[in-house]
Design a protein around this motif. Structure first.
Motif, PDB file in Angstrom:
ATOM      1  N   TRP A 176      -9.925   0.628  14.252  1.00  0.00           N
ATOM      2  CA  TRP A 176      -8.932   0.471  13.232  1.00  0.00           C
ATOM      3  C   TRP A 176      -9.263  -0.743  12.788  1.00  0.00           C
ATOM      4  CZ3 TRP A 176      -4.877   3.899  12.072  1.00  0.00           C
ATOM      5  CH2 TRP A 176      -5.045   4.974  12.428  1.00  0.00           C
ATOM      6  N   ALA A 177      -9.855  -1.473  12.850  1.00  0.00           N
ATOM      7  CA  ALA A 177     -10.476  -3.003  13.117  1.00  0.00           C
ATOM      8  C   ALA A 177     -10.163  -3.860  11.331  1.00  0.00           C
ATOM      9  CB  ALA A 177     -11.885  -3.478  13.094  1.00  0.00           C
ATOM     10  N   SER A 178     -10.755  -2.799  10.263  1.00  0.00           N
ATOM     11  CA  SER A 178     -10.698  -2.538   9.203  1.00  0.00           C
ATOM     12  C   SER A 178      -9.192  -2.086   8.582  1.00  0.00           C
ATOM     13  CB  SER A 178     -11.884  -2.639   7.757  1.00  0.00           C
ATOM     14  OG  SER A 178     -12.668  -2.755   8.836  1.00  0.00           O
ATOM     15  N   GLY A 179      -7.643  -1.713   9.169  1.00  0.00           N
ATOM     16  CA  GLY A 179      -7.051  -1.205   8.965  1.00  0.00           C
ATOM     17  C   GLY A 179      -6.138  -2.435   8.711  1.00  0.00           C
ATOM     18  N   TYR A 180      -4.276  -1.342   8.534  1.00  0.00           N
ATOM     19  CA  TYR A 180      -3.541  -2.570   8.168  1.00  0.00           C
ATOM     20  C   TYR A 180      -2.638  -2.121   9.452  1.00  0.00           C
ATOM     21  CZ  TYR A 180      -4.923  -2.292   3.221  1.00  0.00           C
ATOM     22  OH  TYR A 180      -5.766  -2.311   1.887  1.00  0.00           O
ATOM     23  N   TRP A 181      -2.103  -3.539   9.691  1.00  0.00           N
ATOM     24  CA  TRP A 181      -1.480  -3.343  10.989  1.00  0.00           C
ATOM     25  C   TRP A 181       0.176  -4.128  10.891  1.00  0.00           C
ATOM     26  CZ3 TRP A 181      -2.820  -1.867  15.858  1.00  0.00           C
ATOM     27  CH2 TRP A 181      -4.370  -1.260  15.591  1.00  0.00           C
TER      28      TRP A 181
ATOM     29  N   TYR B  87       3.099  -0.526  17.890  1.00  0.00           N
ATOM     30  CA  TYR B  87       2.440  -1.138  16.489  1.00  0.00           C
ATOM     31  C   TYR B  87       2.002   0.107  16.042  1.00  0.00           C
ATOM     32  CZ  TYR B  87       1.457  -5.125  18.972  1.00  0.00           C
ATOM     33  OH  TYR B  87       1.795  -6.773  19.388  1.00  0.00           O
ATOM     34  N   CYS B  88       1.451   0.365  14.078  1.00  0.00           N
ATOM     35  CA  CYS B  88       1.571   1.266  13.698  1.00  0.00           C
ATOM     36  C   CYS B  88       0.620   0.488  13.067  1.00  0.00           C
ATOM     37  CB  CYS B  88       2.629   1.826  12.650  1.00  0.00           C
ATOM     38  SG  CYS B  88       3.399   1.113  11.106  1.00  0.00           S
ATOM     39  N   ALA B  89      -0.571   1.426  12.110  1.00  0.00           N
ATOM     40  CA  ALA B  89      -2.005   1.245  11.659  1.00  0.00           C
ATOM     41  C   ALA B  89      -2.035   2.047  10.482  1.00  0.00           C
ATOM     42  CB  ALA B  89      -2.372   0.522  12.077  1.00  0.00           C
ATOM     43  N   ALA B  90      -2.551   1.933   9.774  1.00  0.00           N
ATOM     44  CA  ALA B  90      -3.364   2.457   8.355  1.00  0.00           C
ATOM     45  C   ALA B  90      -5.196   2.462   8.198  1.00  0.00           C
ATOM     46  CB  ALA B  90      -2.035   2.172   6.884  1.00  0.00           C
ATOM     47  N   ASP B  91      -5.285   3.158   8.196  1.00  0.00           N
ATOM     48  CA  ASP B  91      -6.881   2.893   7.893  1.00  0.00           C
ATOM     49  C   ASP B  91      -7.563   3.866   7.094  1.00  0.00           C
ATOM     50  OD1 ASP B  91      -9.198   2.657   8.416  1.00  0.00           O
ATOM     51  OD2 ASP B  91      -9.548   0.852   9.355  1.00  0.00           O
ATOM     52  N   SER B  92      -8.033   3.871   6.167  1.00  0.00           N
ATOM     53  CA  SER B  92      -8.569   5.492   5.474  1.00  0.00           C
ATOM     54  C   SER B  92      -9.932   5.750   6.066  1.00  0.00           C
ATOM     55  CB  SER B  92      -8.610   4.877   4.019  1.00  0.00           C
ATOM     56  OG  SER B  92      -9.341   4.509   3.888  1.00  0.00           O
ATOM     57  N   LEU B  93     -10.244   5.481   7.049  1.00  0.00           N
ATOM     58  CA  LEU B  93     -11.271   6.187   7.923  1.00  0.00           C
ATOM     59  C   LEU B  93     -11.286   6.374   9.371  1.00  0.00           C
ATOM     60  CD1 LEU B  93     -14.038   3.817   6.075  1.00  0.00           C
ATOM     61  CD2 LEU B  93     -12.938   6.394   5.318  1.00  0.00           C
ATOM     62  N   ALA B  94     -10.363   5.776   9.522  1.00  0.00           N
ATOM     63  CA  ALA B  94      -9.790   5.848  11.519  1.00  0.00           C
ATOM     64  C   ALA B  94      -9.369   7.672  10.929  1.00  0.00           C
ATOM     65  CB  ALA B  94      -8.980   5.232  11.963  1.00  0.00           C
ATOM     66  N   GLU B  95     -10.044   7.950  12.135  1.00  0.00           N
ATOM     67  CA  GLU B  95      -9.754   9.629  12.872  1.00  0.00           C
ATOM     68  C   GLU B  95      -9.851   9.912  14.404  1.00  0.00           C
ATOM     69  OE1 GLU B  95     -12.156  12.246   8.795  1.00  0.00           O
ATOM     70  OE2 GLU B  95     -12.659  11.927  10.880  1.00  0.00           O
TER      71      GLU B  95
ATOM     72  N   ILE C  22       0.419  -1.782   0.178  1.00  0.00           N
ATOM     73  CA  ILE C  22       0.094   0.043   0.049  1.00  0.00           C
ATOM     74  C   ILE C  22       0.800   1.422   0.311  1.00  0.00           C
ATOM     75  CG2 ILE C  22      -1.742  -1.288   0.997  1.00  0.00           C
ATOM     76  CD1 ILE C  22      -1.227   0.745   3.383  1.00  0.00           C
ATOM     77  N   SER C  23       0.352   2.198  -0.498  1.00  0.00           N
ATOM     78  CA  SER C  23       1.342   3.405  -0.470  1.00  0.00           C
ATOM     79  C   SER C  23       0.931   4.423   0.814  1.00  0.00           C
ATOM     80  CB  SER C  23       0.692   4.967  -1.560  1.00  0.00           C
ATOM     81  OG  SER C  23       1.676   3.520  -2.877  1.00  0.00           O
ATOM     82  N   LEU C  24       1.247   4.264   2.144  1.00  0.00           N
ATOM     83  CA  LEU C  24       1.328   4.500   3.332  1.00  0.00           C
ATOM     84  C   LEU C  24       0.378   6.491   3.143  1.00  0.00           C
ATOM     85  CD1 LEU C  24       1.400   3.744   6.053  1.00  0.00           C
ATOM     86  CD2 LEU C  24       3.258   4.178   6.251  1.00  0.00           C
ATOM     87  N   ASP C  25       1.707   7.199   2.165  1.00  0.00           N
ATOM     88  CA  ASP C  25       1.800   8.495   2.237  1.00  0.00           C
ATOM     89  C   ASP C  25      -0.739   9.113   1.349  1.00  0.00           C
ATOM     90  OD1 ASP C  25       2.171   9.097  -1.577  1.00  0.00           O
ATOM     91  OD2 ASP C  25       1.627   7.153  -0.392  1.00  0.00           O
ATOM     92  N   TYR C  26      -1.614   7.337   1.471  1.00  0.00           N
ATOM     93  CA  TYR C  26      -2.769   7.939   1.021  1.00  0.00           C
ATOM     94  C   TYR C  26      -3.519   7.560   2.589  1.00  0.00           C
ATOM     95  CZ  TYR C  26      -1.438   8.017  -3.974  1.00  0.00           C
ATOM     96  OH  TYR C  26      -0.816   8.236  -5.028  1.00  0.00           O
ATOM     97  N   TYR C  27      -3.116   7.281   3.804  1.00  0.00           N
ATOM     98  CA  TYR C  27      -3.973   6.662   5.095  1.00  0.00           C
ATOM     99  C   TYR C  27      -3.581   7.938   6.169  1.00  0.00           C
ATOM    100  CZ  TYR C  27      -4.285   2.212   2.397  1.00  0.00           C
ATOM    101  OH  TYR C  27      -5.482   1.516   1.370  1.00  0.00           O
ATOM    102  N   PRO C  28      -4.262   8.045   7.342  1.00  0.00           N
ATOM    103  CA  PRO C  28      -3.808   8.207   8.140  1.00  0.00           C
ATOM    104  C   PRO C  28      -3.253   7.660   8.626  1.00  0.00           C
ATOM    105  CG  PRO C  28      -6.535   8.875   7.340  1.00  0.00           C
ATOM    106  CD  PRO C  28      -5.123   7.932   6.920  1.00  0.00           C
ATOM    107  N   VAL C  29      -2.425   7.555  10.276  1.00  0.00           N
ATOM    108  CA  VAL C  29      -1.775   6.463  10.726  1.00  0.00           C
ATOM    109  C   VAL C  29      -1.718   6.550  12.203  1.00  0.00           C
ATOM    110  CG1 VAL C  29       0.848   5.596  11.110  1.00  0.00           C
ATOM    111  CG2 VAL C  29      -0.355   6.038   8.587  1.00  0.00           C
ATOM    112  N   GLY C  30      -2.014   5.455  13.030  1.00  0.00           N
ATOM    113  CA  GLY C  30      -2.317   5.722  13.905  1.00  0.00           C
ATOM    114  C   GLY C  30      -0.231   4.783  14.588  1.00  0.00           C
ATOM    115  N   TRP C  31      -0.301   5.290  15.845  1.00  0.00           N
ATOM    116  CA  TRP C  31       0.488   4.401  16.871  1.00  0.00           C
ATOM    117  C   TRP C  31      -0.115   3.920  18.540  1.00  0.00           C
ATOM    118  CZ3 TRP C  31       5.524   1.783  15.768  1.00  0.00           C
ATOM    119  CH2 TRP C  31       5.995   3.213  15.080  1.00  0.00           C
ATOM    120  N   PHE C  32      -0.172   3.053  18.507  1.00  0.00           N
ATOM    121  CA  PHE C  32      -0.849   1.374  19.625  1.00  0.00           C
ATOM    122  C   PHE C  32       0.199   1.181  20.047  1.00  0.00           C
ATOM    123  CE2 PHE C  32      -4.709   2.464  18.344  1.00  0.00           C
ATOM    124  CZ  PHE C  32      -4.885   2.727  16.844  1.00  0.00           C
TER     125      PHE C  32
END
Length: 125
Positions: free
Chosen positions: A110-115, A95-103, A27-37
């Motif tokens: 983040w359940a549907s995101g990439y981890w 952990y980091c995660a990327a999810d286009s809808l997570a805010e 995936i192109s990480l630059d297109y996603y919001p990213v979270g740290w957990f």
């Protein structure tokens, strides 16, 4: 297969600093919001920081506010977490995660995101 990869974890003394990085494949990480957990032994996973696609908006959990800084380099397609003045209670797998809808920092968002698989951070003298 799309996945995220965290790096930069390790052993650090209390009061020290560490910088974690998150990169992606598939995936192109630059297109996603990213979270740290993070998840400490015996505790639930918790969200600690979030950054918008442009980097213009960020969120921090109270436990890390003023000590940790999230940033991103969309040209390099990486997201970093600068950890300063670390404490023993910061010990956890990060952990980091990327999810286009997570805010938010709420896990259910983040359940549907990439981890990623996580990187261990241990704060100890």
């Amino acid at each position: 297969q799309s996945q995220l990869v965290e790096s930069g974890g390790g052993l650090v003394q209390p009061g020290g600093s560490l910088r974690l990085s998150c990169a992606a494949s598939g995936i192109s990480l630059d297109y996603y919001p990213v979270g740290w957990f993070r998840q400490a032994p015996g505790k639930e996973r918790e969200g600690i920081s979030w950054i918008s696609v442009t980097g213009g908006n960020t969120i921090y959990a109270d436990s890390v506010k003023g000590r940790f800084t999230i940033s991103r380099d969309n040209a390099k397609k990486t997201v970093s977490l600068q950890m300063n003045n670390v404490k023993p209670e910061d010990t956890a797998v990060y952990y980091c995660a990327a999810d286009s809808l997570a805010e938010s920092l709420s896990l259910e968002d983040w359940a549907s995101g990439y981890w990623g698989q996580g990187t261990q951070v241990t704060v100890s003298s």
